[in-house]
Structures are given as C-alpha cells and as structure tokens.
Design a protein around this motif. Structure first.
Motif, PDB file in Angstrom:
ATOM      1  N   ASP A 126       0.827  -1.219   0.000  1.00  0.00           N
ATOM      2  CA  ASP A 126       0.000   0.000   0.000  1.00  0.00           C
ATOM      3  C   ASP A 126       0.860   1.267   0.000  1.00  0.00           C
ATOM      4  N   GLU A 127       2.171   1.115   0.296  1.00  0.00           N
ATOM      5  CA  GLU A 127       3.096   2.253   0.165  1.00  0.00           C
ATOM      6  C   GLU A 127       3.921   2.018  -1.090  1.00  0.00           C
ATOM      7  N   GLN A 128       3.577   2.788  -2.134  1.00  0.00           N
ATOM      8  CA  GLN A 128       4.171   2.489  -3.444  1.00  0.00           C
ATOM      9  C   GLN A 128       5.688   2.618  -3.440  1.00  0.00           C
ATOM     10  N   GLN A 129       6.224   3.514  -2.609  1.00  0.00           N
ATOM     11  CA  GLN A 129       7.668   3.763  -2.619  1.00  0.00           C
ATOM     12  C   GLN A 129       8.437   2.906  -1.616  1.00  0.00           C
ATOM     13  N   SER A 130       7.741   2.056  -0.876  1.00  0.00           N
ATOM     14  CA  SER A 130       8.440   1.293   0.162  1.00  0.00           C
ATOM     15  C   SER A 130       9.501   0.373  -0.446  1.00  0.00           C
ATOM     16  N   GLU A 131      10.672   0.384   0.165  1.00  0.00           N
ATOM     17  CA  GLU A 131      11.749  -0.470  -0.350  1.00  0.00           C
ATOM     18  C   GLU A 131      11.448  -1.953  -0.109  1.00  0.00           C
ATOM     19  N   HIS A 132      10.533  -2.241   0.812  1.00  0.00           N
ATOM     20  CA  HIS A 132      10.186  -3.638   1.073  1.00  0.00           C
ATOM     21  C   HIS A 132       9.584  -4.310  -0.159  1.00  0.00           C
ATOM     22  N   ASN A 133       8.886  -3.539  -0.974  1.00  0.00           N
ATOM     23  CA  ASN A 133       8.236  -4.139  -2.141  1.00  0.00           C
ATOM     24  C   ASN A 133       9.270  -4.789  -3.058  1.00  0.00           C
ATOM     25  N   GLN A 134      10.274  -3.999  -3.423  1.00  0.00           N
ATOM     26  CA  GLN A 134      11.318  -4.495  -4.318  1.00  0.00           C
ATOM     27  C   GLN A 134      12.072  -5.658  -3.673  1.00  0.00           C
ATOM     28  N   GLN A 135      12.365  -5.532  -2.380  1.00  0.00           N
ATOM     29  CA  GLN A 135      13.105  -6.601  -1.682  1.00  0.00           C
ATOM     30  C   GLN A 135      12.315  -7.909  -1.689  1.00  0.00           C
ATOM     31  N   GLN A 136      11.015  -7.803  -1.397  1.00  0.00           N
ATOM     32  CA  GLN A 136      10.199  -9.023  -1.385  1.00  0.00           C
ATOM     33  C   GLN A 136      10.059  -9.600  -2.782  1.00  0.00           C
ATOM     34  N   LEU A 137       9.945  -8.716  -3.769  1.00  0.00           N
ATOM     35  CA  LEU A 137       9.850  -9.167  -5.158  1.00  0.00           C
ATOM     36  C   LEU A 137      11.092  -9.975  -5.542  1.00  0.00           C
ATOM     37  N   ALA A 182       5.424 -24.694 -11.356  1.00  0.00           N
ATOM     38  CA  ALA A 182       4.262 -24.323 -10.540  1.00  0.00           C
ATOM     39  C   ALA A 182       3.886 -22.869 -10.802  1.00  0.00           C
ATOM     40  N   PRO A 183       2.572 -22.580 -10.908  1.00  0.00           N
ATOM     41  CA  PRO A 183       2.150 -21.176 -11.016  1.00  0.00           C
ATOM     42  C   PRO A 183       2.566 -20.399  -9.762  1.00  0.00           C
ATOM     43  N   ALA A 184       2.819 -19.103  -9.950  1.00  0.00           N
ATOM     44  CA  ALA A 184       3.302 -18.283  -8.833  1.00  0.00           C
ATOM     45  C   ALA A 184       2.329 -17.139  -8.565  1.00  0.00           C
ATOM     46  N   SER A 185       2.263 -16.721  -7.294  1.00  0.00           N
ATOM     47  CA  SER A 185       1.334 -15.652  -6.894  1.00  0.00           C
ATOM     48  C   SER A 185       1.931 -14.819  -5.772  1.00  0.00           C
ATOM     49  N   LEU A 186       1.976 -13.511  -5.978  1.00  0.00           N
ATOM     50  CA  LEU A 186       2.532 -12.614  -4.967  1.00  0.00           C
ATOM     51  C   LEU A 186       1.577 -11.489  -4.560  1.00  0.00           C
ATOM     52  N   ALA A 187       0.809 -10.974  -5.514  1.00  0.00           N
ATOM     53  CA  ALA A 187       0.150  -9.675  -5.296  1.00  0.00           C
ATOM     54  C   ALA A 187      -1.227  -9.775  -4.666  1.00  0.00           C
ATOM     55  N   ASN A 188      -1.453  -8.950  -3.658  1.00  0.00           N
ATOM     56  CA  ASN A 188      -2.802  -8.600  -3.201  1.00  0.00           C
ATOM     57  C   ASN A 188      -3.246  -7.391  -4.042  1.00  0.00           C
ATOM     58  N   THR A 189      -4.317  -6.721  -3.623  1.00  0.00           N
ATOM     59  CA  THR A 189      -4.809  -5.588  -4.421  1.00  0.00           C
ATOM     60  C   THR A 189      -3.707  -4.554  -4.654  1.00  0.00           C
ATOM     61  N   ALA A 190      -3.067  -4.131  -3.575  1.00  0.00           N
ATOM     62  CA  ALA A 190      -2.056  -3.078  -3.688  1.00  0.00           C
ATOM     63  C   ALA A 190      -0.915  -3.546  -4.581  1.00  0.00           C
ATOM     64  N   ASP A 237       5.561  -6.408 -12.895  1.00  0.00           N
ATOM     65  CA  ASP A 237       6.562  -7.257 -12.252  1.00  0.00           C
ATOM     66  C   ASP A 237       5.965  -8.072 -11.112  1.00  0.00           C
ATOM     67  N   TYR A 238       4.915  -7.560 -10.544  1.00  0.00           N
ATOM     68  CA  TYR A 238       4.336  -8.178  -9.352  1.00  0.00           C
ATOM     69  C   TYR A 238       3.195  -9.150  -9.672  1.00  0.00           C
TER      70      TYR A 238
END
Ligand code: PLP
Length: 383
Positions: free
Chosen positions: A184-195, A208-216, A223-224
């Motif tokens: 939900d924080e578009q600029q958070s560095e956690h997003n890229q790290q988790q990706l 296996a199919p992969a899934s990462l994203a919730n709504t945000a 990429d997500y």
C-alpha cells in the motif's frame, strides 16, 4: 430545549421483517463485478489471472452473494482464510478452486480433504501432515516467507525441501506464493526486496504457477503479477493507494447507514452523550440508531477537540458530535436544511457521499477494519 419532533407517519412495516430500524450495509454487487473487471484487466496484459479473496465473510460484505457475483463473471478461484470459510464456499461452488490461507493441519486435514480445499502450507510439519492425509499426490500451495514474517516457509525450510525432494515428490503443487507487507506504500523499499526474494524462490519451482500480489501489489505494476493475483479489498471498493494518489481507481461497494430517529434543538452550553460534550453554539442535534455495537468506532469522535467524522444525510454533510454510544450516535444537523433531515432519513456513516477512507483516517485505522467491523446486527442489502 424545544420539544423533539415526533415520528412522522412511517411506512407500515411488514410483521415478518424486523429489519426496519436496523443499521443497513448496502452492498453494490455491480460495483464488486466492475472492480473485479478493472483488476482482471490490469493484470490481463501480464497473462496473469485474477482470483477473489473472500475471507472474513468477504470483508463483511457477505461471502455467498459476493462469490456468486464473481463466479458469474468468470472468477473461478477463491481464497478463504479459515477452513470453515472454505467449507461454506465449497457447498455453493462445487467446481471452484478454493484455497485456504490459514489452515491448521493437525486439526483441519480431514475437512480439507473432504471438501477438496487446497491448503496454503507454511511449515514442514503441515506439509508432512497433509502428505500423510492423502493417498495420492497432495494438492497444495506452498506459502513462502519473503519479509512479512507471518505464516510462511522459511529459507531453511526451502533448503530442506530442495535438499531432499521426497516431500515435493508427494505434493501436487498448485501454487507457489508469498505475501507483501507494504504494497500500500508504493515507494516502500520492502516491495522491491520481497519481489527479488520471491523471484529467487519461484525459480526453484519452474512448473508451478506463482502468486505474490494482493490488491495493492496489482497496482505496483506487471513485475508483481506473476500467474495469479489475490485481490481482496479492491473488490470491495477501497483503493489501497487512495491517500497517495488522492483518489480511487475502484468503485465504492459498501454503504453503511442507519435511520435518523430524533431531532432536537439545543442551546449553547447544553451537552450531548456520555461524558457530556458541551455545545459551543446553539445546535440542532440528530440521533441515529447505530453505534459501536454495529461497528461505528468510538474513535470517530474526538471528545477533546470535539471533532467528528462527517456522515451524510440526503447529500448533506454532518459531523458526529458527542461520544459514540453502543446503539446510538449523535450528529450535528445545524447546517442541514430542515427538509433534508426528516425522521427516518437514512444517514450514511460511510459510502458514496462519506468515503470510508475519511472515516478510517479519523479513527486511525483502515478501510479493512471498518468493513469487517460492521456487525451481524446490520442488515445486508444487495443491489
Ligand atoms: C488478505 C490477503 C490477501 C488480500 O489482500 P488485499 O489487501 O485485501 O487485497 C491476499 N493474500 C493474502 C495472503 C492475504 O492474507
């Protein structure tokens, strides 16, 4: 103090329907479907498909009706949190793919099997129990930890799984997944790290199919998206980047409203509600039949600053004034024209005219919490 207005000639009420004065949560299923399409279109270009997260009774909206609307639109994959939620969905949708996000394998294995639910496994013990409960390859999602540190298989678990493939050989791997902490924080560095962490994990499971994203996560970009996205809150009308973007890309779904029961004219210095909030000026006060027992948070009125969330009545804004009680709230109708504040008018706590985001900001919480707090006493109506 002037005499309160009496009840206007009210509509005759059906004797079989006791919901006349109940608070009402109106759910716009057309808006749910529209939001689903928006999210599906957003990920469609990435070749990703879109599931629906229906946990907690579809965020309070009513899982059955929401699921029916999504199913009719072609959404065939549902996520529940608890096994009991999955069982209820299975009874209605024999053909759906239903994942259980928070299975507790030592208790839930039999139910999962009986109802063909797919557990999102998050530890080696759970994996072993699930394998033991199945005679053939056990259908499963593997939920990996990438930084939120809730449920998830650790890096060490991953090493064990890959080091000796006996477990993996006995799983029918439907999904490799993880969950974002800060999407939900578009600029958070956690997003890229988790990706990046998730990409490394999924590379170990090329089939296996992969899934990462919730709504945000969907709105963080292609990429997500991977193979499947798991939106919840977006279906129910809250854009998680609402505050950052100053607006919504999704349609409001829920309107939470309750009837105006009494109107009274008070003088400056008189008080309203528990703790006797004193009026700074002569005021017209309305009493509405819903309160914290229905999910109207007490934090929607601040006794010290006398600041209250703006509800709306017939399109006019009116702030909550006075402490929120269990079954009642009082609002300031001084600025509302007389014809717009008749007894029996429905007053919107949140909805199209009173964004849930405003209420969440005032209460120091999220749209998620306000939606899921709407109590069972509120009648759900569907349009
Ligand atoms: C609740 C949940 C979702 C849905 O998240 P939203 O922010 O509501 O879109 C997706 N994945 C997991 C693991 C969840 O717990």
């Amino acid at each position: 103090m002037t005499k309160p207005q009496s009840h206007s000639k009210s509509q005759p009420q059906s004797t079989s329907d006791f919901s006349g004065t109940s608070p009402r949560l109106t759910v716009d299923l057309g808006a749910v479907v529209s939001n689903f399409k928006t999210l599906r279109d957003t990920v469609g270009q990435s070749g990703s498909s879109c599931a629906g997260v229906l946990k907690a009774n579809s965020y309070g909206m009513g899982a059955e009706r929401v699921a029916e609307a999504l199913w009719a639109e072609g959404c065939k994959t549902f996520f529940a949190a608890l096994v009991g939620e999955g069982v209820k969905l299975r009874a209605l949708f024999p053909e759906a793919t239903i994942y259980v996000l928070s299975p507790y394998l030592s208790l839930d294995a039999a139910l999962l099997r009986e109802h063909h639910l797919i557990p999102c496994l998050y530890d080696l013990e759970g994996i072993d129990l699930w394998i033991a409960a199945n005679n053939t390859a056990a259908p499963a999602a593997l939920h990996f930890e990438t930084g939120i540190n809730r449920l998830g298989l650790s890096t060490q678990d991953l090493e064990q799984l890959l080091g000796n493939r006996s477990r993996l050989n006995r799983l029918d791997l439907k999904l490799v997944m993880s969950h974002l902490s800060s999407a939900d924080e578009q600029q958070s560095e956690h997003n890229q790290q988790q990706l990046e962490a998730f990409k490394r994990i999924r590379a170990e499971f090329p089939n296996a199919p992969a899934s990462l994203a919730n709504t945000a996560g969907i709105f963080l970009g292609p990429d997500y998206h991977f193979d499947l996205v798991r939106p919840g809150i977006g279906l129910y009308g809250h854009d998680p980047h609402y505050y950052e973007n100053r607006g919504s890309r999704l349609k409001p779904v829920a309107t939470f409203a309750a009837p105006l029961a009494q109107v009274k004219n008070l003088k400056a210095g008189e008080a309203v509600g528990y703790g006797a909030t004193e009026l700074d000026r002569d005021s017209t006060i309305g009493v509405i039949l819903c309160g914290y027992a229905d999910g109207v948070m007490r934090a929607l009125f601040k006794p010290d600053s006398k600041e209250g969330h703006q509800v709306s009545i017939n399109g006019h804004k009116a702030p909550i004034l006075g402490r929120v009680s269990m079954d009642m709230i009082t609002i300031d109708l001084t600025a509302v024209p007389k014809e717009a504040r008749e007894i029996g008018s429905m007053v919107e706590i949140f909805g199209n005219h009173s964004p849930v985001e405003n209420a969440a900001a005032m209460a120091g919480t999220s749209a998620y919490e306000l939606f899921t707090r709407v109590s069972g006493r509120a009648v759900r109506k569907y349009v």
